[in-house]
Write an enzyme that holds these catalytic residues in place. Sequence first.
Site, PDB file in Angstrom:
ATOM      1  N   HIS A 542      -7.962  51.138  34.223  1.00 43.49           N
ATOM      2  CA  HIS A 542      -7.808  51.060  32.764  1.00 43.49           C
ATOM      3  C   HIS A 542      -8.547  52.188  32.038  1.00 43.49           C
ATOM      4  O   HIS A 542      -8.414  52.332  30.820  1.00 43.49           O
ATOM      5  CB  HIS A 542      -8.316  49.711  32.261  1.00 43.49           C
ATOM      6  CG  HIS A 542      -7.598  49.220  31.037  1.00 43.49           C
ATOM      7  ND1 HIS A 542      -6.897  50.047  30.187  1.00 43.49           N
ATOM      8  CD2 HIS A 542      -7.466  47.973  30.508  1.00 43.49           C
ATOM      9  CE1 HIS A 542      -6.378  49.355  29.208  1.00 43.49           C
ATOM     10  NE2 HIS A 542      -6.713  48.086  29.371  1.00 43.49           N
ATOM     11  N   ASP A 546      -3.277  52.703  30.183  1.00 44.20           N
ATOM     12  CA  ASP A 546      -3.272  51.561  29.268  1.00 44.20           C
ATOM     13  C   ASP A 546      -2.290  50.500  29.749  1.00 44.20           C
ATOM     14  O   ASP A 546      -1.383  50.774  30.539  1.00 44.20           O
ATOM     15  CB  ASP A 546      -2.878  52.012  27.860  1.00 44.20           C
ATOM     16  CG  ASP A 546      -3.965  52.867  27.212  1.00 44.20           C
ATOM     17  OD1 ASP A 546      -5.145  52.680  27.569  1.00 44.20           O
ATOM     18  OD2 ASP A 546      -3.625  53.721  26.376  1.00 44.20           O
TER      19      ASP A 546
END
Length: 569
Positions: A542, A546
Amino acid sequence: MPTDVVMPQMGESITEGTLTKWLKKPGDTVARDEPLFEISTDKVDAEIPSPVAGTLGELKVQEGATVGINTVVCTVNEDGASPAAAPAASTPSSAEDTVTPAAVDTATRDQQATQEALAPAPGSSNGAAGSPGTEVLMPQMGESITEGTITKWLKKVGDTVGRDEPIFEISTDKVDAEIPSPVAGTLSEIKVPEGSTVTINTVVAVIGGTSGAPAAAPKAAQSASPHTRETAQVPQLTTPSSTPAAQASASASAGEAPRSSPLVRKIASENNVDLGQVSGTGASGRITKQDITAHLEGGAKPASAASTSSAAPAQQIASAPATTAPAKAVTPTPLPGELVPMSKMRAIIAKRMVESKQTSAHVHTVFKVDMTRIVKLREKEKNKYEQRNGVKLTYMPFITRAAVQALRKHPIVNASTQGDAILYGKNINIGIAVALEWGLIVPVIKQSEEKSFLGIARSIVDLADRARSKKLAPDDVAGGTFTLTNSGIFGEQFGTPIIAQPQSAILGIGGLNKEPMVLTDKDGNDSIAVRSIQRFTLGFDHRIIDGADAGKFMSDFKAYLENWSEDIG
């Protein structure tokens, strides 16, 4: 002229390898590309071939040793070249070399290693006045140790130290030790603060002053810390009350914390043990791992009892009330079973997995894919496909091809981090995890975006076969940009795999099962049908990917499989 054979790099993140077995002995004739030895890393077990034809000369690394990449492990005398000198390791250089490891005093070996590591470096000062001083290095406390943590400075800048007087404490994964000064003089600089971990041979302090100065005089010792005074007095004390246990008791009674390593304190905390009740047998009463282990097993008396016995008559101890004895620590009941050490490969895999979890911000998303179209296509074509192409038609080429097409559209999923930058891969190199009897390996299909369906199918079979027969080359396990792992073959619905560093994503393949599913026709009418369903999990970092990017990637991956229209060759 002899040709050097080096430890190869079996992957871009691999820095070392273990030589597990020699397949040839000195004097044997070897052909070019004939296997010489076997190695094990966290990614691969492999046989390493000879780079030239000739005669095997000197073996510089013994079986079981772990060395860095590009280390020379042996020499091969090419045909016509003079034989190399006999291996130095084969002839003991001293009586110590012939002693079995169990018979050698570990403390003596560590002390010798420490003294060698702390010897003044060539060109360094011996501590004479006006000189730049003698550098004190982080010693190597074992051949596999690469770093150490300074847990405590026993001297401060400006203190006078004698040669061989302890100046700081270190902790490694094998030993906790006090490190002595290599020369007599004044501690002029501390370069590494307490609690810092540094690699071996790092300069941690500098000692200046007059060379050959005597050890600290009694007056200096009196002004030193209690810990330092205790260390300086040890060689002079010969009475029974001066045993390490008594010293530990004396420190505890004076309000000082017993001297121990972080490991010992951790064990004590986990078992609710008061270290003031543990006899220390190390230097200056230091509590060792063996001491607290013996205490937990009931094999050692409390330090306070040892101190009392040395100072009070036997009759007084015998008549002491039983209620004054400290409560015995609860000894954990050993679990039944067989204790088997991890293999080198297993230990390194464990290390890499923990490192990955600590490095990447792992997030997982699961998609359910209707594989019915592909299942029917495979059932229809698998026999003819194998006869036509010489390889079996499995589901992996379909999945790999779909992943490649989705990665083309979403290059961020094929990227990796380099510091504060993002590296977008020029090629799509798909790593496919292969389960072996002795561990796991991830060979890589290079430039998979340029391969057809048949090319990918052949690459999968070839890499898997060579992985199981230990025939992979170093380049076969390097350079992956995205990984597939198929644990669904064992029946699981889906998993949450760990990313293979330095990649940023991994696709977990779940089991393929028949399930009821609601279908809607073009007129909006719903019906229930039995479909072949498979779940896929994308694990992504992450930090750079995204959730929206991961979702778009998986949506395109799902659509490519559910609407398969590509020619399979």
